[in-house]
Design a protein around this motif. Sequence first.
Motif, PDB file in Angstrom:
ATOM      1  N   THR A 118      -8.478   2.296   4.218  1.00  0.00           N
ATOM      2  CA  THR A 118      -8.832   2.097   2.818  1.00  0.00           C
ATOM      3  C   THR A 118      -7.617   1.584   2.056  1.00  0.00           C
ATOM      4  O   THR A 118      -6.475   1.681   2.526  1.00  0.00           O
ATOM      5  N   ARG A 119      -7.860   1.071   0.861  1.00  0.00           N
ATOM      6  CA  ARG A 119      -6.733   0.563   0.064  1.00  0.00           C
ATOM      7  C   ARG A 119      -5.667   1.639  -0.191  1.00  0.00           C
ATOM      8  O   ARG A 119      -4.473   1.366  -0.005  1.00  0.00           O
ATOM      9  N   LEU A 148      -3.603   1.915   2.917  1.00  0.00           N
ATOM     10  CA  LEU A 148      -2.753   0.747   3.129  1.00  0.00           C
ATOM     11  C   LEU A 148      -1.537   0.788   2.209  1.00  0.00           C
ATOM     12  O   LEU A 148      -0.419   0.439   2.625  1.00  0.00           O
ATOM     13  N   VAL A 149      -1.744   1.204   0.970  1.00  0.00           N
ATOM     14  CA  VAL A 149      -0.617   1.357   0.037  1.00  0.00           C
ATOM     15  C   VAL A 149       0.391   2.347   0.611  1.00  0.00           C
ATOM     16  O   VAL A 149       1.604   2.123   0.600  1.00  0.00           O
ATOM     17  N   TYR A 204       1.872  -3.318  -2.679  1.00  0.00           N
ATOM     18  CA  TYR A 204       0.573  -3.808  -2.219  1.00  0.00           C
ATOM     19  C   TYR A 204      -0.027  -4.810  -3.206  1.00  0.00           C
ATOM     20  O   TYR A 204      -0.619  -5.811  -2.813  1.00  0.00           O
ATOM     21  N   TYR A 233      -6.639  -6.423   7.025  1.00  0.00           N
ATOM     22  CA  TYR A 233      -5.808  -6.343   5.820  1.00  0.00           C
ATOM     23  C   TYR A 233      -4.453  -5.720   6.135  1.00  0.00           C
ATOM     24  O   TYR A 233      -3.430  -6.109   5.551  1.00  0.00           O
TER      25      TYR A 233
END
Length: 487
Positions: free
Chosen positions: A158-159, A162-163, A339, A439
């Motif tokens: 998930t975002r 990833l951050v 990000y 991503y």
Amino acid sequence: MSLLAPPAFNDVSGAVRQARAQVAGRVQRVGARLTDRYPAPVRALAEPPPGSGLRPVLGNFGPPGIGYTLSTLADPIPFARKRFERFGPVQWFGILGRKTVTIGSPAALEAVLLDRDKVFSAQRGWEFLIGPFFHGGLLLRDFDEHLFHRRIMQQAFTRPRLVGYLDLTTPRLSRGVAAWQPSRNFHAYSAIKQLLLEQATEVFAGARLGPEGARLARAFEDAVAGGKALVRMDIPGGVWARGLRGRRLLADYFRRELPAKRAGAGADLFSVLSRATTEDGQTFTDDEVVEHMIFVMMAAHDTSTIAASMLMYELGRHPEWQERLRAESLALGKDSLDYADLDRLPALDLAFRETLRLYAPVAQQARETIADTHVLDYYLPRGTLLMCGPYSMMHTDEYWPAAHLFDPERFAPDRREDKTHRFTWAPFGGGAHKCIGLYFGGMTVKAVLHQVLLRYRWTVPADYRVPLVAGTGPTPADGLPIRLERL
């Protein structure tokens, strides 16, 4: 415990791997020339059922046993182009002892990867190639089982995750790139591979660097190499045997560390997968966590290494693009990327996309039919192995004008050559098995290149063309020597 070796170990093993790759490349090229002279008759793969209206898939096996294996490894683009011109986008040939259908057009690729009738098994296709080393990984699961595992694993990509991964890895990338020593013979691929092995250790496994990791570093390299072995037998001392031993060592490590990961609150991927739970309380078993970790380590590290290295190669050959990207990174005014900055580097994104087109890090998608079916109007019987080739397809002038040229502007809004068909540009696959880490991979490559652009300028000789050998994708056999200068 660490997954990585001390620098001395990695330098030595890297030189050995490079020497092996160069020898293998020479053997493949000689073998390919001999293979191409073999008089293999053209035959139909199978006769279509009467009245079906389907066409037979035409092709030839090549020399007995080995088929065209060496040709596909030594010179995949010219080989694929000649086959395409002779037989069309759906054809067959021999590889590793099996009749194999290759898929070489966007429309045919779409039919296989979207798999609307659920007849193309990724598990069976990949099991033939890499199953002994990466069985149980997400790519080696099918249909409902794959969907179930993907739904759990998605929590790790998930975002917010990833951050967190970028925050975790940025100091390591910064220190690693800053420590590069400028040279007239700097091996960019080897340096990036080492850098991203260290990143994988921290971000995926949550492990510290240290000398005790030498055994596990070699295990990881051996497992990856095992999946590419030509002699696919458990012969003591052979590539296949070393790969199997490496797989066992990695499994032992992840299984031993798993209880602490489940009990802790770490932000690394290993910890996240250990604790991931669906809304209805489903989690991965211990064995499933181990299987996914071994596969993800391979998939993420190898693909990002190829993409970052080949982008550096093309920027060394095209200094105007290197300067354009450097100016863009300097204008950002930040030593490292957050990000949110990833969308603020449009020229870097264009160059990254073009690199993925020219050097698809996953060169093939493997499938096997579990029922009689067809692709377009070509008949495929049950048990047919398919290799879907985005790497060769994205080098075809029919789909990409002047396909051999490095031209990032082909992805610019006023051109968008990738939009002629939804599968014209397919470096991440498609359908249910589209790369779950796409991503993460883009984030990693851009974070590395931003650091390199701010610190260095580099060139390659005008007449130099990187020798590529087959790995998960096209891999530099010589370590990719460049002239690296500190700014």
